[in-house]
Design a protein around this motif. Sequence first.
Motif, PDB file in Angstrom:
ATOM      1  N   PRO A  10     -60.823   0.701  36.835  1.00  0.00           N
ATOM      2  CA  PRO A  10     -61.613   1.632  37.639  1.00  0.00           C
ATOM      3  C   PRO A  10     -63.112   1.365  37.545  1.00  0.00           C
ATOM      4  CG  PRO A  10     -60.783   2.708  35.666  1.00  0.00           C
ATOM      5  CD  PRO A  10     -60.169   1.332  35.719  1.00  0.00           C
ATOM      6  N   LEU A  11     -63.534   0.692  36.495  1.00  0.00           N
ATOM      7  CA  LEU A  11     -64.963   0.449  36.305  1.00  0.00           C
ATOM      8  C   LEU A  11     -65.449  -0.777  37.073  1.00  0.00           C
ATOM      9  CD1 LEU A  11     -65.280   1.178  32.494  1.00  0.00           C
ATOM     10  CD2 LEU A  11     -65.797   2.691  34.403  1.00  0.00           C
ATOM     11  N   ARG A  12     -64.618  -1.808  37.125  1.00  0.00           N
ATOM     12  CA  ARG A  12     -65.072  -3.058  37.730  1.00  0.00           C
ATOM     13  C   ARG A  12     -64.352  -3.383  39.036  1.00  0.00           C
ATOM     14  NH1 ARG A  12     -63.974  -5.190  32.338  1.00  0.00           N
ATOM     15  NH2 ARG A  12     -62.300  -6.305  33.337  1.00  0.00           N
ATOM     16  N   GLY A  13     -63.278  -2.677  39.347  1.00  0.00           N
ATOM     17  CA  GLY A  13     -62.528  -2.990  40.542  1.00  0.00           C
ATOM     18  C   GLY A  13     -61.786  -4.312  40.447  1.00  0.00           C
ATOM     19  N   GLU A  14     -61.611  -4.827  39.246  1.00  0.00           N
ATOM     20  CA  GLU A  14     -60.919  -6.085  39.016  1.00  0.00           C
ATOM     21  C   GLU A  14     -59.624  -5.801  38.267  1.00  0.00           C
ATOM     22  OE1 GLU A  14     -63.616  -8.391  36.701  1.00  0.00           O
ATOM     23  OE2 GLU A  14     -65.165  -8.394  38.223  1.00  0.00           O
ATOM     24  N   ARG A  15     -58.859  -6.855  38.024  1.00  0.00           N
ATOM     25  CA  ARG A  15     -57.655  -6.695  37.210  1.00  0.00           C
ATOM     26  C   ARG A  15     -58.014  -6.182  35.822  1.00  0.00           C
ATOM     27  NH1 ARG A  15     -54.423 -12.202  37.345  1.00  0.00           N
ATOM     28  NH2 ARG A  15     -53.270 -11.121  35.749  1.00  0.00           N
ATOM     29  N   VAL A  16     -57.147  -5.362  35.268  1.00  0.00           N
ATOM     30  CA  VAL A  16     -57.321  -4.889  33.899  1.00  0.00           C
ATOM     31  C   VAL A  16     -57.215  -6.088  32.967  1.00  0.00           C
ATOM     32  CG1 VAL A  16     -56.238  -3.526  32.075  1.00  0.00           C
ATOM     33  CG2 VAL A  16     -56.465  -2.576  34.360  1.00  0.00           C
ATOM     34  N   ARG A  17     -58.100  -6.145  31.977  1.00  0.00           N
ATOM     35  CA  ARG A  17     -58.080  -7.248  31.014  1.00  0.00           C
ATOM     36  C   ARG A  17     -57.685  -6.690  29.657  1.00  0.00           C
ATOM     37  NH1 ARG A  17     -61.484 -10.347  27.483  1.00  0.00           N
ATOM     38  NH2 ARG A  17     -60.961 -12.553  27.667  1.00  0.00           N
ATOM     39  N   VAL A  18     -56.646  -7.261  29.064  1.00  0.00           N
ATOM     40  CA  VAL A  18     -56.156  -6.835  27.756  1.00  0.00           C
ATOM     41  C   VAL A  18     -56.378  -7.973  26.769  1.00  0.00           C
ATOM     42  CG1 VAL A  18     -54.153  -6.064  26.428  1.00  0.00           C
ATOM     43  CG2 VAL A  18     -54.435  -5.328  28.811  1.00  0.00           C
ATOM     44  N   LEU A  19     -57.037  -7.655  25.671  1.00  0.00           N
ATOM     45  CA  LEU A  19     -57.308  -8.638  24.627  1.00  0.00           C
ATOM     46  C   LEU A  19     -56.333  -8.422  23.482  1.00  0.00           C
ATOM     47  CD1 LEU A  19     -59.176 -10.847  23.436  1.00  0.00           C
ATOM     48  CD2 LEU A  19     -60.570  -8.994  22.489  1.00  0.00           C
ATOM     49  N   GLY A  20     -55.650  -9.482  23.082  1.00  0.00           N
ATOM     50  CA  GLY A  20     -54.783  -9.451  21.912  1.00  0.00           C
ATOM     51  C   GLY A  20     -55.515 -10.087  20.750  1.00  0.00           C
ATOM     52  N   LEU A  21     -55.646  -9.342  19.663  1.00  0.00           N
ATOM     53  CA  LEU A  21     -56.384  -9.816  18.493  1.00  0.00           C
ATOM     54  C   LEU A  21     -55.401 -10.012  17.346  1.00  0.00           C
ATOM     55  CD1 LEU A  21     -59.229 -10.427  17.376  1.00  0.00           C
ATOM     56  CD2 LEU A  21     -59.318  -8.042  16.655  1.00  0.00           C
ATOM     57  N   GLY A  45     -49.435  -6.902  35.691  1.00  0.00           N
ATOM     58  CA  GLY A  45     -50.585  -7.278  36.505  1.00  0.00           C
ATOM     59  C   GLY A  45     -51.894  -7.433  35.765  1.00  0.00           C
ATOM     60  N   ALA A  46     -51.867  -7.286  34.448  1.00  0.00           N
ATOM     61  CA  ALA A  46     -53.097  -7.412  33.661  1.00  0.00           C
ATOM     62  C   ALA A  46     -53.432  -8.876  33.397  1.00  0.00           C
ATOM     63  CB  ALA A  46     -52.956  -6.676  32.328  1.00  0.00           C
ATOM     64  N   GLU A  47     -54.714  -9.133  33.241  1.00  0.00           N
ATOM     65  CA  GLU A  47     -55.187 -10.431  32.744  1.00  0.00           C
ATOM     66  C   GLU A  47     -55.177 -10.312  31.225  1.00  0.00           C
ATOM     67  OE1 GLU A  47     -59.446 -12.769  32.442  1.00  0.00           O
ATOM     68  OE2 GLU A  47     -59.146 -11.316  34.043  1.00  0.00           O
ATOM     69  N   PHE A  82     -64.607  -8.379  23.389  1.00  0.00           N
ATOM     70  CA  PHE A  82     -64.315  -6.942  23.291  1.00  0.00           C
ATOM     71  C   PHE A  82     -64.897  -6.185  24.480  1.00  0.00           C
ATOM     72  CE2 PHE A  82     -64.216  -7.356  18.430  1.00  0.00           C
ATOM     73  CZ  PHE A  82     -62.825  -7.407  18.391  1.00  0.00           C
ATOM     74  N   MET A  83     -66.145  -6.481  24.799  1.00  0.00           N
ATOM     75  CA  MET A  83     -66.836  -5.740  25.852  1.00  0.00           C
ATOM     76  C   MET A  83     -66.272  -6.021  27.241  1.00  0.00           C
ATOM     77  SD  MET A  83     -69.082  -3.776  24.457  1.00  0.00           S
ATOM     78  CE  MET A  83     -67.736  -3.423  23.368  1.00  0.00           C
ATOM     79  N   GLU A  84     -65.694  -7.192  27.435  1.00  0.00           N
ATOM     80  CA  GLU A  84     -65.140  -7.563  28.740  1.00  0.00           C
ATOM     81  C   GLU A  84     -63.697  -7.103  28.899  1.00  0.00           C
ATOM     82  OE1 GLU A  84     -65.701 -11.777  28.985  1.00  0.00           O
ATOM     83  OE2 GLU A  84     -67.883 -11.600  29.007  1.00  0.00           O
ATOM     84  N   SER A  85     -63.138  -6.498  27.864  1.00  0.00           N
ATOM     85  CA  SER A  85     -61.733  -6.082  27.895  1.00  0.00           C
ATOM     86  C   SER A  85     -61.613  -4.584  28.145  1.00  0.00           C
ATOM     87  CB  SER A  85     -61.046  -6.431  26.567  1.00  0.00           C
ATOM     88  OG  SER A  85     -61.050  -7.820  26.396  1.00  0.00           O
ATOM     89  N   ASP A  86     -60.547  -4.223  28.852  1.00  0.00           N
ATOM     90  CA  ASP A  86     -60.243  -2.821  29.113  1.00  0.00           C
ATOM     91  C   ASP A  86     -59.288  -2.263  28.078  1.00  0.00           C
ATOM     92  OD1 ASP A  86     -61.609  -2.649  31.765  1.00  0.00           O
ATOM     93  OD2 ASP A  86     -60.141  -4.191  32.259  1.00  0.00           O
ATOM     94  N   GLY A  87     -58.554  -3.150  27.423  1.00  0.00           N
ATOM     95  CA  GLY A  87     -57.593  -2.737  26.406  1.00  0.00           C
ATOM     96  C   GLY A  87     -57.563  -3.731  25.266  1.00  0.00           C
ATOM     97  N   LEU A  88     -57.136  -3.245  24.105  1.00  0.00           N
ATOM     98  CA  LEU A  88     -57.097  -4.088  22.900  1.00  0.00           C
ATOM     99  C   LEU A  88     -55.781  -3.830  22.172  1.00  0.00           C
ATOM    100  CD1 LEU A  88     -58.548  -5.929  20.799  1.00  0.00           C
ATOM    101  CD2 LEU A  88     -59.455  -3.830  19.781  1.00  0.00           C
ATOM    102  N   ILE A  89     -55.099  -4.905  21.824  1.00  0.00           N
ATOM    103  CA  ILE A  89     -53.897  -4.822  20.993  1.00  0.00           C
ATOM    104  C   ILE A  89     -54.179  -5.655  19.747  1.00  0.00           C
ATOM    105  CG2 ILE A  89     -51.422  -5.230  20.816  1.00  0.00           C
ATOM    106  CD1 ILE A  89     -51.328  -5.264  23.898  1.00  0.00           C
ATOM    107  N   VAL A  90     -54.035  -5.043  18.577  1.00  0.00           N
ATOM    108  CA  VAL A  90     -54.326  -5.725  17.312  1.00  0.00           C
ATOM    109  C   VAL A  90     -53.026  -5.901  16.537  1.00  0.00           C
ATOM    110  CG1 VAL A  90     -55.606  -5.617  15.143  1.00  0.00           C
ATOM    111  CG2 VAL A  90     -56.618  -4.693  17.233  1.00  0.00           C
ATOM    112  N   SER A  91     -52.809  -7.103  16.021  1.00  0.00           N
ATOM    113  CA  SER A  91     -51.665  -7.329  15.146  1.00  0.00           C
ATOM    114  C   SER A  91     -52.167  -7.854  13.807  1.00  0.00           C
ATOM    115  CB  SER A  91     -50.670  -8.318  15.762  1.00  0.00           C
ATOM    116  OG  SER A  91     -51.163  -9.635  15.706  1.00  0.00           O
ATOM    117  N   ALA A  92     -51.529  -7.382  12.760  1.00  0.00           N
ATOM    118  CA  ALA A  92     -51.929  -7.802  11.412  1.00  0.00           C
ATOM    119  C   ALA A  92     -50.697  -7.956  10.543  1.00  0.00           C
ATOM    120  CB  ALA A  92     -52.868  -6.782  10.794  1.00  0.00           C
TER     121      ALA A  92
END
Length: 92
Positions: A10-21, A45-47, A82-92
């Motif tokens: 909703p902020l950028r009008g682009e595909r949602v970006r999810v970062l896996g850490l 549909g996420a990047e 982090f700042m370019e991502s809409d979501g974050l998934i962390v695995s440890a």
Amino acid sequence: MRRRLNSTSPLRGERVRVLGLSASNANGSAEILLKLALQAAEAEGAEVALVRLHDLSLPTRPVGPGESGGADDDGPWLWDQFMESDGLIVSA
């Protein structure tokens, strides 16, 4: 009934970006589960992007705002991820 996620940001009008850490062993069980979660997000549909903390060069001493931890410091790059991502998934 399965609800489909809105795949645009909703902020950028682009595909949602999810970062896996990944903070675990490369290709270990936690990272395998992280990859499955990222595949599911991508299917919706996420990047997606995967970052392994072990592969990065991060400073071991405190670094102030605007300072660099040295030529090999991946901290600013990681912060950008982090700042370019809409979501974050962390695995440890």
